[in-house]
Write an enzyme that holds these catalytic residues in place. Structure first.
Site, PDB file in Angstrom:
ATOM      1  N   LYS A  33      -2.646  11.455   4.159  1.00  0.00           N
ATOM      2  CA  LYS A  33      -3.095  10.395   5.048  1.00  0.00           C
ATOM      3  C   LYS A  33      -4.477  10.738   5.622  1.00  0.00           C
ATOM      4  O   LYS A  33      -4.758  11.891   5.960  1.00  0.00           O
ATOM      5  CB  LYS A  33      -2.099  10.196   6.186  1.00  0.00           C
ATOM      6  CG  LYS A  33      -0.707   9.775   5.717  1.00  0.00           C
ATOM      7  CD  LYS A  33      -0.684   8.350   5.206  1.00  0.00           C
ATOM      8  CE  LYS A  33       0.723   7.902   4.895  1.00  0.00           C
ATOM      9  NZ  LYS A  33       0.798   6.475   4.561  1.00  0.00           N
TER      10      LYS A  33
ATOM     11  N   HIS B 187       5.141   0.494  -3.697  1.00  0.00           N
ATOM     12  CA  HIS B 187       5.190   1.211  -2.426  1.00  0.00           C
ATOM     13  C   HIS B 187       6.614   1.539  -2.005  1.00  0.00           C
ATOM     14  O   HIS B 187       7.492   0.683  -2.023  1.00  0.00           O
ATOM     15  CB  HIS B 187       4.531   0.334  -1.337  1.00  0.00           C
ATOM     16  CG  HIS B 187       4.798   0.803   0.052  1.00  0.00           C
ATOM     17  ND1 HIS B 187       5.697   0.194   0.900  1.00  0.00           N
ATOM     18  CD2 HIS B 187       4.274   1.844   0.750  1.00  0.00           C
ATOM     19  CE1 HIS B 187       5.715   0.813   2.056  1.00  0.00           C
ATOM     20  NE2 HIS B 187       4.859   1.826   1.999  1.00  0.00           N
TER      21      HIS B 187
END
Length: 373
Positions: free
Chosen positions: A176, A306
């Site tokens: 991230k 996802h």
């Protein structure tokens, strides 16, 4: 219609899966969301007069779980007595039953649990894994890990998690980014690339936290790291911005996970994107996902669904171009079975349907349950 194929019972369960520790991405660091401590699941179990069963689920993070469950309870009676074979027709019936709340977002996410259960039932009846029922192009799919790369973990912990994932056989690592200070992001990515080496596929995910100028600057700065893609650099609905960035950068741009309808994805495909990341539970289930996959393949776009690897492994295996599937171990406590990973790839199980059985812990985490006959 064969009377044995009539839907005799629908059972709905609202399940709250606790996470081991609060999870933070860039949306938390920028003050837009709170850390995530649990994931809400809507489970649907459908049984026919002949005793065939199917299991499906949808989910929501941070908000929406009670709404999904409530809307599913409104829709479930409309399935009783219907032919379980008529999956697209039943999707439309449920969509029209809830038409006043729209054809995206929570409305279709409630339908997704039913739709996935019906596809699971159909594949079980055929004695085939869902991927084989759909027409598989492959028996395994490239996989990358995301769950070890969140921003609440210091970089050393992220790198330890990455090493463990690679040791397990996972093929790529996503970390991230999107912190308020872009220099911190670049230091994090540099440390990951140096530790992993040049040959390990590496992705980054900004979780929609950059504006267009910041995304352009960060995208150029990230070019040197040879990333597989930069994910959600912009607001999920900024289709033009994603398309412009994809044109400007050598690094592919990926997005789509936050969109909740085929129509939104179609608009994104028309604008132009390198990697499409649809989420079957978010767009209404497998029926709309298959429509979207056909459209994406027509556009020659790479696919990387996802989350929810337990569902998306099958759908990715049925996609024409070589896709990726996202590894999260978060859902594993909900099921008795485990997916096998080997040599960078996730293997399609040989069990019929999705190949999933709810665990005893899933029952313990169930907040509400209703049955319709």
């Amino acid at each position: 219609m064969n009377p044995l194929d009539r839907i005799a019972r629908v059972r709905l369960s609202s399940v709250y899966l606790p996470l081991d520790a609060p999870v933070s991405d860039a949306k938390v660091l920028t003050g837009r969301q709170r850390p995530m401590t649990e994931v809400a699941f809507l489970f649907a179990e459908i049984t026919t007069e002949g005793g065939l069963e199917g299991l499906g689920f949808s989910y929501s993070k941070r908000a929406g779980g009670p709404g999904q469950y409530a809307h599913a309870c409104e829709l479930a009676p409309d399935l009783i007595g219907e032919d379980a074979n008529d999956i697209p027709r039943l999707w439309e019936k449920l969509a029209w039953a809830g038409a006043s709340v729209g054809r995206g977002g929570l409305a279709v996410q409630a339908i997704a649990a039913f739709d996935i259960a019906l596809w699971d039932l159909k594949a079980r009846r055929a004695g085939l894994p869902l991927a084989k029922l759909l027409g598989a192009h492959r028996d395994s799919v490239r996989c990358y890990n995301t769950s070890g790369g969140f921003l609440h973990a210091p970089i050393e912990r992220v790198l330890e998690n990455a090493a463990a994932a690679l040791e397990r056989g996972i093929g790529g690592i996503k970390i991230k980014v999107g912190q308020p200070d872009g220099r911190a992001d670049l230091a994090r990515v540099r440390a990951a690339r140096e530790r992993l080496g040049a040959d390990v596929p590496l992705m980054v995910d900004a979780n929609q936290q950059w504006d267009r100028p910041a995304a352009a600057r960060m995208g150029r700065a990230l070019e040197e790291f040879g990333l597989v893609w930069i994910e959600e650099p912009l607001d999920a609905h900024d289709h033009a911005g994603h398309a412009a960035l994809a044109t400007a950068l050598d690094t592919p741009v990926a997005t789509g996970e936050m969109l909740s309808s085929v129509a939104e994805h179609a608009e994104l495909l028309r604008a132009g994107v390198d990697v499409l990341q649809p989420d079957a539970p978010r767009i209404g289930g497998i029926t709309p996902f298959l429509r979207l996959a056909a459209l994406a393949e027509h556009h020659r776009v790479q696919l990387a669904p996802h989350f929810a690897m337990e569902i998306h492994l099958h759908l990715a295996a049925a996609y024409g171009q070589e896709p990726w599937v996202e590894h999260f171990e978060w859902l594993e406590p909900l099921f008795e079975e485990r997916l096998e990973i080997r040599d960078g790839r996730m293997l399609v199980p040989d069990r019929p349907g999705l190949g999933l059985t709810p665990s005893e812990r899933a029952s313990a985490w169930t907040a509400e349950r209703r049955e319709f006959r």
